[in-house]
Write a protein that holds these residues in place. Sequence first.
Motif, PDB file in Angstrom:
ATOM      1  N   GLY A  81       4.846   3.572  -9.943  1.00 15.52           N
ATOM      2  CA  GLY A  81       4.769   4.825  -8.850  1.00 15.52           C
ATOM      3  C   GLY A  81       3.946   4.808  -7.676  1.00 15.52           C
ATOM      4  O   GLY A  81       3.540   5.738  -7.275  1.00 15.52           O
ATOM      5  N   LEU A  82       3.230   3.584  -7.535  1.00 14.40           N
ATOM      6  CA  LEU A  82       2.532   3.647  -6.509  1.00 14.40           C
ATOM      7  C   LEU A  82       3.097   3.741  -5.155  1.00 14.40           C
ATOM      8  O   LEU A  82       4.052   3.438  -5.058  1.00 14.40           O
ATOM      9  N   GLU A  83       2.328   4.368  -4.135  1.00 12.15           N
ATOM     10  CA  GLU A  83       3.022   4.150  -2.764  1.00 12.15           C
ATOM     11  C   GLU A  83       3.196   2.835  -2.189  1.00 12.15           C
ATOM     12  O   GLU A  83       2.017   2.003  -2.557  1.00 12.15           O
ATOM     13  N   PRO A  84       3.844   2.319  -1.285  1.00 12.31           N
ATOM     14  CA  PRO A  84       3.965   1.265  -0.717  1.00 12.31           C
ATOM     15  C   PRO A  84       2.490   0.834   0.007  1.00 12.31           C
ATOM     16  O   PRO A  84       2.174  -0.409  -0.195  1.00 12.31           O
ATOM     17  N   ALA A  85       1.852   1.696   0.621  1.00 11.24           N
ATOM     18  CA  ALA A  85       0.515   1.408   1.199  1.00 11.24           C
ATOM     19  C   ALA A  85      -0.483   0.855   0.351  1.00 11.24           C
ATOM     20  O   ALA A  85      -1.071  -0.099   0.563  1.00 11.24           O
ATOM     21  N   VAL A  87       0.209  -0.562  -2.918  1.00  6.49           N
ATOM     22  CA  VAL A  87       0.732  -1.516  -3.389  1.00  6.49           C
ATOM     23  C   VAL A  87       0.385  -2.971  -2.178  1.00  6.49           C
ATOM     24  O   VAL A  87      -0.169  -3.823  -2.710  1.00  6.49           O
ATOM     25  N   ALA A  88       0.284  -2.655  -0.933  1.00  8.48           N
ATOM     26  CA  ALA A  88      -0.012  -3.588   0.089  1.00  8.48           C
ATOM     27  C   ALA A  88      -1.347  -3.996  -0.009  1.00  8.48           C
ATOM     28  O   ALA A  88      -1.656  -5.179   0.183  1.00  8.48           O
ATOM     29  N   ASN A  89      -2.308  -2.983  -0.241  1.00  9.75           N
ATOM     30  CA  ASN A  89      -3.576  -3.070  -0.443  1.00  9.75           C
ATOM     31  C   ASN A  89      -3.998  -4.063  -1.576  1.00  9.75           C
ATOM     32  O   ASN A  89      -4.864  -5.021  -1.375  1.00  9.75           O
ATOM     33  N   ILE A  90      -3.184  -3.853  -2.819  1.00  6.41           N
ATOM     34  CA  ILE A  90      -3.554  -4.585  -3.944  1.00  6.41           C
ATOM     35  C   ILE A  90      -2.994  -5.963  -3.658  1.00  6.41           C
ATOM     36  O   ILE A  90      -3.698  -7.064  -4.189  1.00  6.41           O
ATOM     37  N   VAL A  91      -2.026  -5.984  -2.831  1.00 10.50           N
ATOM     38  CA  VAL A  91      -1.328  -7.672  -2.745  1.00 10.50           C
ATOM     39  C   VAL A  91      -2.374  -8.111  -1.802  1.00 10.50           C
ATOM     40  O   VAL A  91      -2.832  -9.297  -2.203  1.00 10.50           O
ATOM     41  N   ARG A  92      -3.020  -7.691  -0.708  1.00 10.79           N
ATOM     42  CA  ARG A  92      -3.963  -8.369   0.033  1.00 10.79           C
ATOM     43  C   ARG A  92      -5.155  -8.647  -0.725  1.00 10.79           C
ATOM     44  O   ARG A  92      -5.788  -9.603  -0.442  1.00 10.79           O
ATOM     45  N   ALA A  93      -5.808  -7.659  -1.519  1.00 11.10           N
ATOM     46  CA  ALA A  93      -6.996  -7.920  -2.309  1.00 11.10           C
ATOM     47  C   ALA A  93      -6.869  -8.840  -3.478  1.00 11.10           C
ATOM     48  O   ALA A  93      -7.871  -9.710  -3.607  1.00 11.10           O
ATOM     49  N   SER A  94      -5.555  -9.034  -4.024  1.00 11.18           N
ATOM     50  CA  SER A  94      -5.575  -9.882  -5.315  1.00 11.18           C
ATOM     51  C   SER A  94      -4.906 -11.301  -4.615  1.00 11.18           C
ATOM     52  O   SER A  94      -5.213 -12.372  -5.378  1.00 11.18           O
TER      53      SER A  94
END
Length: 323
Positions: A81-85, A87-94
């Motif tokens: 249910g997260l917003e795309p922005a 999720v994009a932060n998690i993708v970058r951080a991980s």
Amino acid sequence: DEVAERYDLSPALLRTHEDGFTRISYRDLRARSIATAARLQAAGLKAGERVLLSGANHPDWVIGYFGILRAGGVAVPVDPGLEPAAVANIVRASGATAALLDDAATERFELEEDIYTLAEVTLPGAKTALVAPTIENDTLASILYTSGTTGQPKGVMLTHGNFCALLASVGRLFSLNAEDRLLSVLPLHHAFEFACGLLLPLSMGARIIYLDQVDGDRLAYGLQKGRVTCMVGVPALWQLLERRIRGQVSTKGQVFNLAFDAGLELNRIVGKQTGLDLGKLMFGSVHDRLGGNIRLLISGGAALPQGTHTLFQGLGLHLSEGY
């Protein structure tokens, strides 16, 4: 692997549908997780690479998770249910290089990374064989992200050894066995549900039931037809259930209210003095609404008010805290 050998064709994962339940045995769970890992390897996944995992509670989510681990990857579960922005932060951080998503999450997240569809990657059978990686206790298994309610979500890096230690701890707190049937309603990306609603029941040979739709009718169907014995929840869920029970009792008048409270106290006294539980006998209608087979409610998070404990104890519903 051990539970697959021990429980073999016993059901591990079930999901409701209009005609009953789909079933995946322990043998199938193992085979499909291996096939998933083989497909991910064939697609280029290397040991140690991060894979975003997101979707509704479903057997495919579970198979996908173990498939990532079997391939030597690191699973990064994310709230669908997260917003795309976010999720994009998690993708970058991980540092995730790929994503394993259901259709709804794929459409919502709009990711540019390699995306694999859960329903396809987790199918039985694979064209190539899995090359099993070396996995040690200190091998990174998963990065679990906090909710971000007090700032940016923070990733907690957990090894295979961490999960083994966690499982050993919760196994001492909550007594599940191979006869239990647990209904999974909390999101699988939550650490509490992941530990107590997935790893723990699987380690004990129990079966886990998922709902095709999360609403009152499907919940009642799952509880009754699945003969559910256990549920995992947070304090808000149990307090909501408490308010509904109290609300239904209050509509029947003061005399009924007094009789209800007297019955709760009587059952607590009898239980304390004799060890007998008269909850089903005295409050059969309440038990029936929960399917008639509930024996254990597992609560995690903040401590519950004493009044909530008192109600459930009097009804003969064991509400266990400790995680």
